[in-house]
Design a protein around this motif. Structure first.
Motif, PDB file in Angstrom:
ATOM      1  N   GLU A 109      10.898   6.957   3.556  1.00 38.39           N
ATOM      2  CA  GLU A 109      11.327   7.988   4.642  1.00 38.39           C
ATOM      3  C   GLU A 109      12.353   7.531   5.614  1.00 38.39           C
ATOM      4  OE1 GLU A 109       7.402  10.702   4.986  1.00 38.39           O
ATOM      5  OE2 GLU A 109       7.593   9.342   6.289  1.00 38.39           O
ATOM      6  N   LEU A 110      11.952   6.274   5.754  1.00 36.82           N
ATOM      7  CA  LEU A 110      12.909   5.514   7.167  1.00 36.82           C
ATOM      8  C   LEU A 110      14.004   4.840   6.817  1.00 36.82           C
ATOM      9  CD1 LEU A 110       9.831   3.808   9.284  1.00 36.82           C
ATOM     10  CD2 LEU A 110      11.467   6.044   9.829  1.00 36.82           C
ATOM     11  N   PHE A 111      14.130   4.398   5.460  1.00 40.29           N
ATOM     12  CA  PHE A 111      15.167   3.370   5.192  1.00 40.29           C
ATOM     13  C   PHE A 111      15.624   3.752   3.707  1.00 40.29           C
ATOM     14  CE2 PHE A 111      11.969   0.692   7.290  1.00 40.29           C
ATOM     15  CZ  PHE A 111      12.409   0.775   8.408  1.00 40.29           C
ATOM     16  N   ASP A 112      16.792   3.132   3.237  1.00 37.83           N
ATOM     17  CA  ASP A 112      17.202   3.041   1.662  1.00 37.83           C
ATOM     18  C   ASP A 112      16.148   2.046   1.071  1.00 37.83           C
ATOM     19  OD1 ASP A 112      18.352   3.371  -0.580  1.00 37.83           O
ATOM     20  OD2 ASP A 112      20.063   2.346   0.136  1.00 37.83           O
ATOM     21  N   ALA A 113      14.984   2.281   0.924  1.00 41.14           N
ATOM     22  CA  ALA A 113      14.168   1.325   0.368  1.00 41.14           C
ATOM     23  C   ALA A 113      14.295   1.176  -1.377  1.00 41.14           C
ATOM     24  CB  ALA A 113      12.797   1.547   0.679  1.00 41.14           C
ATOM     25  N   ARG A 114      13.979  -0.055  -1.782  1.00 38.53           N
ATOM     26  CA  ARG A 114      13.900  -0.481  -2.893  1.00 38.53           C
ATOM     27  C   ARG A 114      12.607  -0.994  -3.240  1.00 38.53           C
ATOM     28  NH1 ARG A 114      18.866  -3.360  -5.456  1.00 38.53           N
ATOM     29  NH2 ARG A 114      20.129  -1.600  -4.465  1.00 38.53           N
ATOM     30  N   LEU A 115      11.729  -0.395  -4.055  1.00 44.04           N
ATOM     31  CA  LEU A 115      10.365  -1.008  -4.026  1.00 44.04           C
ATOM     32  C   LEU A 115      10.279  -1.567  -5.579  1.00 44.04           C
ATOM     33  CD1 LEU A 115       8.759   2.437  -3.000  1.00 44.04           C
ATOM     34  CD2 LEU A 115       9.129   0.598  -1.504  1.00 44.04           C
ATOM     35  N   ASN A 116       9.009  -2.265  -5.856  1.00 44.33           N
ATOM     36  CA  ASN A 116       8.724  -2.899  -6.811  1.00 44.33           C
ATOM     37  C   ASN A 116       7.304  -2.238  -7.397  1.00 44.33           C
ATOM     38  OD1 ASN A 116       7.978  -4.824  -8.711  1.00 44.33           O
ATOM     39  ND2 ASN A 116       8.193  -6.725  -7.432  1.00 44.33           N
ATOM     40  N   ILE A 117       7.776  -1.153  -8.042  1.00 45.12           N
ATOM     41  CA  ILE A 117       6.620  -0.356  -8.539  1.00 45.12           C
ATOM     42  C   ILE A 117       5.736  -1.096  -9.393  1.00 45.12           C
ATOM     43  CG2 ILE A 117       6.010   2.122  -9.521  1.00 45.12           C
ATOM     44  CD1 ILE A 117       7.394   2.278  -6.873  1.00 45.12           C
ATOM     45  N   ASP A 118       6.014  -1.896 -10.309  1.00 48.71           N
ATOM     46  CA  ASP A 118       5.070  -2.338 -11.310  1.00 48.71           C
ATOM     47  C   ASP A 118       4.865  -3.674 -10.873  1.00 48.71           C
ATOM     48  OD1 ASP A 118       7.060  -4.145 -11.960  1.00 48.71           O
ATOM     49  OD2 ASP A 118       7.561  -3.944 -13.937  1.00 48.71           O
ATOM     50  N   ASP A 119       5.155  -4.226  -9.725  1.00 54.10           N
ATOM     51  CA  ASP A 119       4.666  -5.352  -9.025  1.00 54.10           C
ATOM     52  C   ASP A 119       4.969  -6.885  -9.649  1.00 54.10           C
ATOM     53  OD1 ASP A 119       3.308  -6.564  -6.520  1.00 54.10           O
ATOM     54  OD2 ASP A 119       1.404  -6.350  -7.650  1.00 54.10           O
ATOM     55  N   PRO A 122       0.947  -1.295  -0.105  1.00 52.35           N
ATOM     56  CA  PRO A 122       0.081  -0.001   0.074  1.00 52.35           C
ATOM     57  C   PRO A 122       1.035   1.285  -0.018  1.00 52.35           C
ATOM     58  CG  PRO A 122      -0.811  -1.489   1.541  1.00 52.35           C
ATOM     59  CD  PRO A 122       0.413  -2.153   1.033  1.00 52.35           C
ATOM     60  N   ASP A 123       0.286   2.483  -0.766  1.00 50.80           N
ATOM     61  CA  ASP A 123       1.163   3.496  -0.884  1.00 50.80           C
ATOM     62  C   ASP A 123       1.858   4.055   0.373  1.00 50.80           C
ATOM     63  OD1 ASP A 123       0.892   3.511  -3.574  1.00 50.80           O
ATOM     64  OD2 ASP A 123      -0.722   4.911  -3.699  1.00 50.80           O
ATOM     65  N   ALA A 124       0.986   4.084   1.530  1.00 48.15           N
ATOM     66  CA  ALA A 124       1.135   4.865   2.704  1.00 48.15           C
ATOM     67  C   ALA A 124       2.471   3.818   3.307  1.00 48.15           C
ATOM     68  CB  ALA A 124      -0.126   4.815   3.744  1.00 48.15           C
ATOM     69  N   ILE A 125       2.544   2.662   3.124  1.00 46.71           N
ATOM     70  CA  ILE A 125       3.595   1.895   3.696  1.00 46.71           C
ATOM     71  C   ILE A 125       4.795   2.342   3.002  1.00 46.71           C
ATOM     72  CG2 ILE A 125       4.394  -0.385   4.211  1.00 46.71           C
ATOM     73  CD1 ILE A 125       2.175   0.551   6.009  1.00 46.71           C
ATOM     74  N   GLU A 126       4.721   2.125   1.621  1.00 46.55           N
ATOM     75  CA  GLU A 126       5.800   2.525   0.652  1.00 46.55           C
ATOM     76  C   GLU A 126       6.603   3.683   1.085  1.00 46.55           C
ATOM     77  OE1 GLU A 126       5.114  -0.088  -3.135  1.00 46.55           O
ATOM     78  OE2 GLU A 126       4.790   1.520  -3.642  1.00 46.55           O
ATOM     79  N   THR A 127       5.548   4.803   1.244  1.00 43.84           N
ATOM     80  CA  THR A 127       6.237   6.279   1.565  1.00 43.84           C
ATOM     81  C   THR A 127       6.793   6.075   2.773  1.00 43.84           C
ATOM     82  OG1 THR A 127       4.006   7.068   0.306  1.00 43.84           O
ATOM     83  CG2 THR A 127       5.312   8.579   1.606  1.00 43.84           C
ATOM     84  N   ARG A 128       6.677   5.477   3.615  1.00 38.02           N
ATOM     85  CA  ARG A 128       7.217   5.348   4.952  1.00 38.02           C
ATOM     86  C   ARG A 128       8.531   4.602   4.939  1.00 38.02           C
ATOM     87  NH1 ARG A 128       8.254   8.515   8.558  1.00 38.02           N
ATOM     88  NH2 ARG A 128       8.399   7.679  10.600  1.00 38.02           N
ATOM     89  N   MET A 129       8.623   3.666   4.009  1.00 40.72           N
ATOM     90  CA  MET A 129       9.569   2.823   3.984  1.00 40.72           C
ATOM     91  C   MET A 129      10.558   3.619   3.324  1.00 40.72           C
ATOM     92  SD  MET A 129       9.913  -0.543   3.886  1.00 40.72           S
ATOM     93  CE  MET A 129       8.456  -1.945   4.363  1.00 40.72           C
TER      94      MET A 129
END
Ligand code: 8YV
Length: 328
Positions: free
Chosen positions: A24-34, A15-22
């Motif tokens: 902010e807090l960490f050097d997060a690498r997301l999987n945008i296209d899932d 969920p967007d809210a979780i990814e945003t916080r990730m």
């Protein structure tokens, strides 16, 4: 200088809210296209990450973990079930594993109750008929199902989710029976007016509806084997919102085809996302695409738990949802 943030690799879109916080807090690498990660991508992720955030669609097995970099210290699973992670290999390598219990209990119990209602009352079959324009009008004996009030529900696995299902089912007039490794506290048994069966076989032979709520471990694989399924009464229904591997799906399908049991409500399958094609031909089954915890509230709460587990671990504390192999 601010300390270096840990590299957190998240394998699927959260969920967007979780990814945003990730972020902010960490050097997060997301999987945008899932896209579900390939084995090669997962291997690359464990080589690089300080923290991996996998889901049920990632097979974090011994082979993958053997390639993990020495900086991988935490696998913060997004989900309660951890059967896709080789816990023994993780422990050997000193990698902590956490999960997200509690917050998906009520949603999963709701989905279970929905299936307990949907199968005997032929909800999906009726809906398909209306959509297909094949409804010729009301009739006194048209599409009769079966009443659930007054019937016996046998719950296999009386943990958090099993108990939440029992509370709901009691409200719908089902009497509660259960099998569990350990008998639950007498106060809970009294509240649920539940009958304990030490013998799973004995319980299976006497129930109208069976619902499965235990984790998938080597000990519970095919808990409902072909032999055990044969113990069920022909008018009984089987519901599964836990893990497909707990039921011998081929044996269940054969019995449904031969009407040796009355129906099944399945939210999980043995080889997800593949579903036994013979199940698709049957009107006596309701099939869902693993939706048990799929609410925005539930998935956000799960993400919050992942964040807390990572943060506490990084801050040098024991994360609250640490999974110990001995707990399973
Ligand atoms: C999750 C589940 O959606 O948490 C679990 O164990 O089965 C599901 O409800 C899934 O596992 C997320 O990884």
């Amino acid at each position: 200088m601010a300390p270096k943030k840990p590299l957190v690799i998240v394998t699927r879109k959260l969920p967007d809210a979780i990814e945003t916080r990730m972020m902010e807090l960490f050097d997060a690498r997301l999987n945008i296209d899932d896209h579900p990660m390939t084995k090669a991508e997962l291997t690359e992720a464990v080589k690089q990450a300080d923290v991996l955030v996998p889901t049920v669609t990632d097979r974090v097995d011994a082979g993958i973990l053997a390639q993990a970099g020495s900086n991988l210290r935490l696998i913060a699973n997004f989900g309660a079930g951890v059967d896709h992670i080789d816990l023994a290999s993780a422990r050997q390598r000193g990698i902590t594993v956490t999960n997200t219990p509690d917050v998906l209990t009520e949603d999963t119990a709701d989905m279970t109750m929905a299936l307990i209602l949907a199968v005997p009352r032929r909800l999906a079959e009726g809906e398909r008929l209306v959509r297909a324009g094949r409804w010729g009008g009301w009739g006194p004996t048209f599409m009769m199902g079966h009443r659930i009030w007054g019937k016996r529900l046998g719950i296999i696995g009386m943990g958090r989710i099993g108990q939440a299902v029992a509370r709901r089912a009691k409200g719908f007039g089902l009497s509660i029976h259960y099998h569990n490794r350990r008998r639950v506290h007498p106060e809970i048994e009294a509240e649920l007016e539940a009958t304990y069966w030490e013998s799973l076989d004995q319980m299976l032979a006497r129930m109208d509806v069976i619902s499965v709520h235990c984790p998938h471990t080597p000990a519970t694989y095919h808990l409902l084997s072909a032999r055990r399924l044969k113990l069920l009464q022909p008018h009984s229904y089987v519901v599964n919102t836990s893990r497909g591997e707990l039921i011998d799906e081929n044996a269940l399908t054969r019995m449904l085809q031969k009407r040796e049991i009355a129906g099944a409500g399945l939210d999980v399958f043995e080889h997800e996302p593949a579903v036994n094609p013979k199940l698709l031909e049957l009107d006596s089954v309701v099939l869902l695409p693993h939706l048990g915890s799929a609410t925005i509230e539930g998935r956000t709460d799960m993400g919050e738990k992942v964040l807390i587990n990572i943060k506490t671990h990084i801050d040098g504390h024991s994360p609250p949802d640490r999974v110990l192999a001995s707990m399973l």
